[in-house]
Enzyme design. Structure first.
Site, PDB file in Angstrom:
ATOM      1  N   ALA A  57       0.849  -1.262  -0.025  1.00 41.99           N
ATOM      2  CA  ALA A  57      -0.075  -0.021  -0.043  1.00 41.99           C
ATOM      3  C   ALA A  57       0.901   1.190  -0.001  1.00 41.99           C
ATOM      4  O   ALA A  57       0.249   2.390  -0.328  1.00 41.99           O
ATOM      5  CB  ALA A  57      -0.929  -0.061   1.227  1.00 41.99           C
ATOM      6  N   ASP A  58       2.056   1.132   0.305  1.00 41.67           N
ATOM      7  CA  ASP A  58       2.969   2.293   0.294  1.00 41.67           C
ATOM      8  C   ASP A  58       4.305   1.997  -0.038  1.00 41.67           C
ATOM      9  O   ASP A  58       5.341   2.215   0.785  1.00 41.67           O
ATOM     10  CB  ASP A  58       3.046   2.909   1.647  1.00 41.67           C
ATOM     11  CG  ASP A  58       3.812   4.145   1.927  1.00 41.67           C
ATOM     12  OD1 ASP A  58       3.790   5.054   0.818  1.00 41.67           O
ATOM     13  OD2 ASP A  58       3.954   4.834   2.811  1.00 41.67           O
ATOM     14  N   LEU A  59       4.607   1.814  -1.406  1.00 37.96           N
ATOM     15  CA  LEU A  59       5.994   1.347  -1.886  1.00 37.96           C
ATOM     16  C   LEU A  59       6.454   2.625  -2.013  1.00 37.96           C
ATOM     17  O   LEU A  59       6.484   3.441  -3.010  1.00 37.96           O
ATOM     18  CB  LEU A  59       5.873   0.291  -2.970  1.00 37.96           C
ATOM     19  CG  LEU A  59       6.881   0.092  -3.581  1.00 37.96           C
ATOM     20  CD1 LEU A  59       7.545  -0.876  -2.293  1.00 37.96           C
ATOM     21  CD2 LEU A  59       6.866  -0.703  -4.823  1.00 37.96           C
ATOM     22  N   ASN A  96      10.685   2.240   2.472  1.00 41.08           N
ATOM     23  CA  ASN A  96      10.045   0.670   2.775  1.00 41.08           C
ATOM     24  C   ASN A  96      10.762  -0.269   1.780  1.00 41.08           C
ATOM     25  O   ASN A  96      10.165  -1.368   1.831  1.00 41.08           O
ATOM     26  CB  ASN A  96       8.732   0.751   2.424  1.00 41.08           C
ATOM     27  CG  ASN A  96       7.959   1.538   3.661  1.00 41.08           C
ATOM     28  OD1 ASN A  96       8.353   1.655   4.603  1.00 41.08           O
ATOM     29  ND2 ASN A  96       6.586   2.055   3.064  1.00 41.08           N
ATOM     30  N   ARG A 115       4.468   4.893  -7.437  1.00 39.94           N
ATOM     31  CA  ARG A 115       4.576   5.484  -6.133  1.00 39.94           C
ATOM     32  C   ARG A 115       6.035   5.387  -5.984  1.00 39.94           C
ATOM     33  O   ARG A 115       6.421   6.405  -5.098  1.00 39.94           O
ATOM     34  CB  ARG A 115       3.602   4.803  -5.175  1.00 39.94           C
ATOM     35  CG  ARG A 115       3.549   5.267  -3.735  1.00 39.94           C
ATOM     36  CD  ARG A 115       2.636   4.454  -2.893  1.00 39.94           C
ATOM     37  NE  ARG A 115       2.432   4.912  -1.966  1.00 39.94           N
ATOM     38  CZ  ARG A 115       1.463   5.980  -1.324  1.00 39.94           C
ATOM     39  NH1 ARG A 115       0.504   6.405  -2.492  1.00 39.94           N
ATOM     40  NH2 ARG A 115       1.496   6.604  -0.208  1.00 39.94           N
TER      41      ARG A 115
END
Length: 254
Positions: A166-168, A172, A206
């Site tokens: 969900a938040d690459l 991370n 992203r």
């Protein structure tokens, strides 16, 4: 049974019995953490490192974002325990490790129900040894062409297994001293039966946006425009080699 679930002092705890025992509740105590993590402060979005039973571990407390955080910073609407964010991330990490994907090993998750409808909690994972985030690494040096290609291939590998991060972003993704990449922080991540192409592409886009943002923000950041095509080309080739299909797998229960 390797994964066990207990109730302690009104809290539900899910843990890996190969790593810790039923005394694991103490690992979530803020005073205990402060004493075993060189006095690190528990701040929003900040992981706390500590050592337990000769293992390096990471504590993450779940915080609400946006305007709602001013009302209930650590509380979320509660439906079922298995649907809580810490339970889901624990199980997603566990399942991905069974799939052979390079992610942190989940150690324990703790959830406290706050009647009538909210909950709060935290997750503990094993720390990846001798590793740095790509964001941190790029403040020191450029990634090699081969490293960019390895990263593109790795992201494709996750997507081909149906994994949605969900938040690459560059914070991370970690690279260890042996040259192996890992993806971390799967809060709100999923293992889907069918990962849509648009969602896979959004993941990749992203990451690119995060690299560009860091380059604008930091005085020294070794990311060049010519680096991105290396990652993107390796990603596309890996997907094509697998038949060009994303999410062509049996749904995983997480």
């Amino acid at each position: 049974m390797r994964y066990r679930q207990i109730k302690v002092s009104g809290a539900s705890v899910l843990f890996d019995s190969e790593l810790i025992g039923e005394d694991c509740e103490q690992l979530f105590d803020l005073d205990w953490l402060a004493a075993h993590s060189q006095g690190a402060r528990l701040e929003r979005g900040k992981a706390v490192m500590f050592r337990y039973r000769d293992r390096d571990m990471v504590f993450k407390q779940y915080h609400r974002g946006g305007l709602v955080r001013h009302v209930a910073q650590r509380a979320y609407l509660y439906s079922r325990l298995r649907n809580t964010r810490m339970w889901r991330e624990f199980r997603v990490l566990s399942r991905m490790r069974e799939m052979g994907l390079p992610v942190p090993r989940p150690v324990a998750a703790r959830c406290v129900s706050v009647p009538p409808l909210v909950y709060r909690g935290a997750l503990i994972t094993e720390r990846i040894a001798n590793a740095r985030t790509v964001a941190d690494l790029l403040t020191q040096r450029r990634l090699t062409n081969d490293e960019w290609q390895q990263l593109g291939t790795l992201i494709a590998r996750f997507h081909l297994k149906g994994v949605y991060h969900a938040d690459l972003n560059a914070n991370n993704i970690m690279l260890d001293d042996s040259g192996r990449f890992y993806l971390i922080d799967f809060d709100k991540g999923e293992i889907r039966e069918d990962l849509a192409r648009r969602d896979a592409d959004a993941n990749v886009a992203r990451l690119q946006r995060s690299l560009l943002k860091l380059r604008r923000k930091l005085p020294v950041f070794h990311y060049a425009d010519e680096d991105w095509p290396l990652l993107e080309d390796a990603y596309r080739k890996a997907v094509a080699a697998a038949g060009g299909k994303l999410g062509s797998r049996v749904a995983e229960q997480v």
